[in-house]
Each structure stands twice: as structure tokens, then as C-alpha cells.
Design a protein around this motif. Structure first.
Motif, PDB file in Angstrom:
ATOM      1  N   SER A 250      39.161 -71.616 -49.490  1.00 18.77           N
ATOM      2  CA  SER A 250      39.458 -72.539 -48.498  1.00 18.77           C
ATOM      3  C   SER A 250      39.268 -74.065 -48.773  1.00 18.77           C
ATOM      4  O   SER A 250      38.492 -74.474 -49.714  1.00 18.77           O
ATOM      5  CB  SER A 250      38.354 -72.169 -47.374  1.00 18.77           C
ATOM      6  OG  SER A 250      38.057 -73.246 -46.327  1.00 18.77           O
ATOM      7  N   PRO A 251      40.281 -74.955 -48.339  1.00 21.71           N
ATOM      8  CA  PRO A 251      40.142 -76.279 -48.620  1.00 21.71           C
ATOM      9  C   PRO A 251      38.777 -76.817 -48.026  1.00 21.71           C
ATOM     10  O   PRO A 251      38.426 -78.066 -48.713  1.00 21.71           O
ATOM     11  CB  PRO A 251      41.149 -76.922 -47.848  1.00 21.71           C
ATOM     12  CG  PRO A 251      41.451 -76.105 -46.565  1.00 21.71           C
ATOM     13  CD  PRO A 251      41.105 -74.670 -47.087  1.00 21.71           C
TER      14      PRO A 251
ATOM     15  N   TRP B 178      39.964 -77.009 -56.572  1.00 19.90           N
ATOM     16  CA  TRP B 178      40.342 -78.048 -55.590  1.00 19.90           C
ATOM     17  C   TRP B 178      39.508 -79.456 -55.799  1.00 19.90           C
ATOM     18  O   TRP B 178      39.939 -80.726 -55.119  1.00 19.90           O
ATOM     19  CB  TRP B 178      39.265 -77.937 -54.272  1.00 19.90           C
ATOM     20  CG  TRP B 178      39.554 -76.302 -53.543  1.00 19.90           C
ATOM     21  CD1 TRP B 178      39.050 -75.419 -53.247  1.00 19.90           C
ATOM     22  CD2 TRP B 178      40.612 -76.285 -52.555  1.00 19.90           C
ATOM     23  NE1 TRP B 178      39.614 -74.502 -52.707  1.00 19.90           N
ATOM     24  CE2 TRP B 178      40.747 -74.957 -52.126  1.00 19.90           C
ATOM     25  CE3 TRP B 178      41.849 -77.209 -52.304  1.00 19.90           C
ATOM     26  CZ2 TRP B 178      41.687 -74.362 -51.411  1.00 19.90           C
ATOM     27  CZ3 TRP B 178      42.926 -76.606 -51.557  1.00 19.90           C
ATOM     28  CH2 TRP B 178      42.941 -75.225 -51.065  1.00 19.90           C
ATOM     29  N   SER B 179      39.061 -79.797 -57.194  1.00 23.84           N
ATOM     30  CA  SER B 179      38.743 -80.929 -57.466  1.00 23.84           C
ATOM     31  C   SER B 179      39.222 -81.585 -58.924  1.00 23.84           C
ATOM     32  O   SER B 179      39.703 -80.561 -59.556  1.00 23.84           O
ATOM     33  CB  SER B 179      37.340 -81.031 -57.710  1.00 23.84           C
ATOM     34  OG  SER B 179      36.611 -81.032 -56.352  1.00 23.84           O
ATOM     35  N   PHE B 180      39.479 -82.523 -59.195  1.00 29.25           N
ATOM     36  CA  PHE B 180      40.027 -83.037 -60.492  1.00 29.25           C
ATOM     37  C   PHE B 180      39.224 -84.369 -60.516  1.00 29.25           C
ATOM     38  O   PHE B 180      38.947 -85.369 -59.793  1.00 29.25           O
ATOM     39  CB  PHE B 180      41.182 -83.024 -60.720  1.00 29.25           C
ATOM     40  CG  PHE B 180      42.271 -83.835 -59.815  1.00 29.25           C
ATOM     41  CD1 PHE B 180      42.346 -85.352 -59.808  1.00 29.25           C
ATOM     42  CD2 PHE B 180      42.581 -83.234 -58.379  1.00 29.25           C
ATOM     43  CE1 PHE B 180      43.186 -86.080 -58.904  1.00 29.25           C
ATOM     44  CE2 PHE B 180      43.695 -83.969 -57.629  1.00 29.25           C
ATOM     45  CZ  PHE B 180      43.630 -85.262 -57.842  1.00 29.25           C
TER      46      PHE B 180
ATOM     47  N   ARG C 104      38.162 -84.984 -54.575  1.00 25.66           N
ATOM     48  CA  ARG C 104      38.142 -83.486 -53.937  1.00 25.66           C
ATOM     49  C   ARG C 104      39.229 -83.305 -52.949  1.00 25.66           C
ATOM     50  O   ARG C 104      38.987 -84.450 -51.798  1.00 25.66           O
ATOM     51  CB  ARG C 104      36.646 -83.135 -53.280  1.00 25.66           C
ATOM     52  CG  ARG C 104      36.506 -81.852 -52.393  1.00 25.66           C
ATOM     53  CD  ARG C 104      37.039 -80.797 -53.168  1.00 25.66           C
ATOM     54  NE  ARG C 104      37.440 -79.776 -52.216  1.00 25.66           N
ATOM     55  CZ  ARG C 104      36.390 -78.891 -51.822  1.00 25.66           C
ATOM     56  NH1 ARG C 104      35.029 -79.097 -52.075  1.00 25.66           N
ATOM     57  NH2 ARG C 104      36.850 -78.000 -50.936  1.00 25.66           N
ATOM     58  N   TYR C 105      39.748 -82.485 -52.699  1.00 25.53           N
ATOM     59  CA  TYR C 105      40.910 -82.037 -51.593  1.00 25.53           C
ATOM     60  C   TYR C 105      40.315 -81.336 -50.567  1.00 25.53           C
ATOM     61  O   TYR C 105      39.662 -80.344 -50.693  1.00 25.53           O
ATOM     62  CB  TYR C 105      42.082 -81.235 -52.169  1.00 25.53           C
ATOM     63  CG  TYR C 105      43.057 -81.142 -51.016  1.00 25.53           C
ATOM     64  CD1 TYR C 105      43.925 -82.131 -50.833  1.00 25.53           C
ATOM     65  CD2 TYR C 105      43.245 -80.048 -50.202  1.00 25.53           C
ATOM     66  CE1 TYR C 105      45.029 -81.964 -49.921  1.00 25.53           C
ATOM     67  CE2 TYR C 105      44.048 -79.819 -49.357  1.00 25.53           C
ATOM     68  CZ  TYR C 105      45.100 -80.715 -49.253  1.00 25.53           C
ATOM     69  OH  TYR C 105      45.968 -80.368 -48.207  1.00 25.53           O
ATOM     70  N   LEU C 106      40.331 -82.077 -49.293  1.00 24.26           N
ATOM     71  CA  LEU C 106      39.779 -81.296 -48.080  1.00 24.26           C
ATOM     72  C   LEU C 106      40.817 -81.130 -47.154  1.00 24.26           C
ATOM     73  O   LEU C 106      40.404 -80.498 -46.106  1.00 24.26           O
ATOM     74  CB  LEU C 106      38.787 -82.185 -47.468  1.00 24.26           C
ATOM     75  CG  LEU C 106      37.424 -82.585 -48.403  1.00 24.26           C
ATOM     76  CD1 LEU C 106      36.445 -83.669 -47.378  1.00 24.26           C
ATOM     77  CD2 LEU C 106      36.615 -81.197 -48.696  1.00 24.26           C
TER      78      LEU C 106
END
Length: 289
Positions: A98-99, A201-203, A258-260
């Protein structure tokens, strides 16, 4: 306080009249007027409707208590509604796919060795190779759009560290512990199973000029300044912002994005909310439980 209660009986009334007044039940009515609500089914009394008086003064009748005449019960307190609840689409905070997944020192990945099923190589400028050059497919598409927009504005952003497997996180964390001790390592590196990098989801980003990589001075580099100001347009937030380590558990990392999702990231920016913990209404995680 009741301002209509009679303290010593009607003014100027004889002792016998006062006795009749009490016997008629008026004393009960007057006392009951000091409570929030008179007992149901007791009509108001008057001197003309009083019954016959006996030879003895009846014993005083106690007024009903506030507790006995008040039926309302305080409702139990409800948990505050998090800001994220206003969005039309809602996502899981615990599903690693899940985002809106929230991973911190109180909320590990489940399963601990989770591997995203859709890891891909994004078409962006890379400063790494191997698994660190991977992102989940949704994050990869958003990163490509963001990097392209930054380049259009004359800012070069590189992908400095993407996906990190459970095994890699074991080695990374143990390296920090060996050189800095566990207490200090816990402020700089996630324990295995607690890393956002493992979710896909992160980088981490770098500046195209190569300056200040993974150092506090990176915050002043064009890549960091641009990403902080524009990342929400593509669904990204700076996950560990300045001076919020008592909530996130980590010191400022201007390179960690972080992608949300665009809706959540844009809403956070509009409301001035800095952390995922506050936005999604979960407890702060300054240290491991």
C-alpha cells in the motif's frame, strides 16, 4: 445556583400556614426546582389545591438528587480523526503493498523479509547499481516524472539508493553498529525489517553535481531544495524532516524521499503537516518499542 428557592418559608405567613404549605408538598416542589429537572409525573402544587392538614407536621421529604433526575450519560471519548481521513480514497497503513504503508520503529514490515513483487529499474539518472537501482513500479513511474521535471528546471537529480533487501539491511545496520554503537546506529539506520527502503516505496536522491551526498549540507544542494519544494506534485515527501526526529525516530535526511501518492503528499503540503505519523494519525516512534 438556584435563585428561586425559598430559604425560610413564605414571607409573613403564620406558623400554621407554613405547616399547611409543607404538608401540601410545596416544599418538595420548591426544592426540586433547584435540580436540573423536576421528577416526571409530579404536577405543580398550589395553596388552593392543598389537601387537608393533619394535626402533626409531616416529616420533611428529601429532594431528589441530581443523579436520580439526570438520565444522560457522558459518551466515551472518540479517537481523533486523522487528516488523511478527508481524502476520497483510503489505503491500508499496514499492507506493504500500500502507498500509505507506515513503517517506523514501532511498525515493522510484515512479513519482516517482505520483497515487492513488482521491482523495476526506473528510467532515471543512476548513481548506484544492483538492487539499489530498483523501485516498485508505482514509485518508479512517479520518480521518472519528477526527475524529468527537475531536469526541465535545470536541476539534476540522481537515484542514490533505492530498494534494499532484508539481507542487505542486516549488513547495513550491523555496519553502523560496529562503527558507531547500537544507540547511535538506531538514529541513522533502520533495523532489519523496519526499513522503508525494503518496501520499494522510498529512495535516496543525490545531486547531479555530486556534492554533499548523505551529509547535512545536502539540504542546500539544488536537488534537495527542488525536491522539497516540488516533490508533492509527484507524490513524494521528505520522510524525515528537520527537527521532527522525536516523531519519526530519525534525524533530518533531506535525501530520503517517500512515495505516498499525489493526493496525500499534496494534502500534507497544503496543510503544513511534516510527518506521515501525524498525517495518518499513528503514534510517534522516537525509539524502538
Amino acid at each position: 445556583m438556584c435563585h428561586d428557592c425559598v430559604a425560610g418559608g413564605p414571607s409573613g405567613a403564620s406558623r400554621r400556614s407554613f405547616t399547611r404549605f409543607l404538608a401540601a408538598g410545596a416544599g418538595l416542589t420548591v426544592l426540586a426546582a433547584c435540580t436540573p429537572e423536576a421528577p416526571a409525573g409530579v404536577p405543580p402544587s398550589s395553596s388552593s389545591a392543598a389537601p387537608a392538614v393533619t394535626s402533626q407536621v409531616p416529616s420533611p421529604v428529601a429532594a431528589p438528587s441530581v443523579e436520580s433526575t439526570t438520565a444522560a450519560v457522558e459518551p466515551p471519548p472518540q479517537a481523533p480523526v486523522p487528516p488523511s481521513a478527508t481524502l476520497p480514497r483510503q489505503f491500508s497503513l499496514t499492507d506493504p503493498a500500500s502507498p500509505w504503508l507506515v513503517v517506523n520503529k514501532h511498525r515493522p514490515l510484515s512479513p519482516a523479509d517482505y520483497v515487492p513483487a513488482d521491482l523495476v529499474h526506473p528510467n532515471v539518472r543512476l548513481a548506484v547499481s544492483g538492487e539499489a537501482a530498483l523501485l516498485n513500479s508505482t514509485t518508479a513511474v512517479a520518480a521518472e516524472a519528477m526527475f524529468a521535471a527537475a531536469a526541465h528546471d535545470g536541476v539534476s537529480i540522481t537515484l542514490a539508493s533505492g530498494y534494499r533487501s532484508y539481507g542487505t539491511q542486516v549488513a547495513t545496520y550491523n555496519g553502523y553498529v560496529a562503527t558507531r554503537g547500537q544507540a547511535d546506529a538506531d538514529t541513522a539506520s533502520a533495523r532489519p525489517g523496519y526499513s522503508e527502503h525494503q518496501s520499494g516505496w522510498s529512495f535516496d536522491i543525490g545531486d547531479g553535481g555530486g556534492a554533499c551526498g548523505f551529509q547535512p549540507c545536502f539540504a542546500d544542494q539544488p536537488a534537495a531544495v527542488w525536491a522539497k519544494a516540488n516533490g508533492h506534485r509527484f507524490g513524494f515527501v521528505v520522510r524525515y524532516p528537520w527537527m521532527f526526529h522525536p516523531i519519526t525516530g530519525y534525524y533530518y535526511e533531506p535525501w530520503h524521499l517517500r512515495y505516498l501518492g499525489v493526493e496525500a503528499a499534496t494534502d500534507m503540503a497544503a496543510r503544513g503537516i511534516s510527518t506521515a505519523e501525524e498525517y495518518f494519525g499513528v503514534d510517534a516512534a522516537p525509539a524502538y518499542a
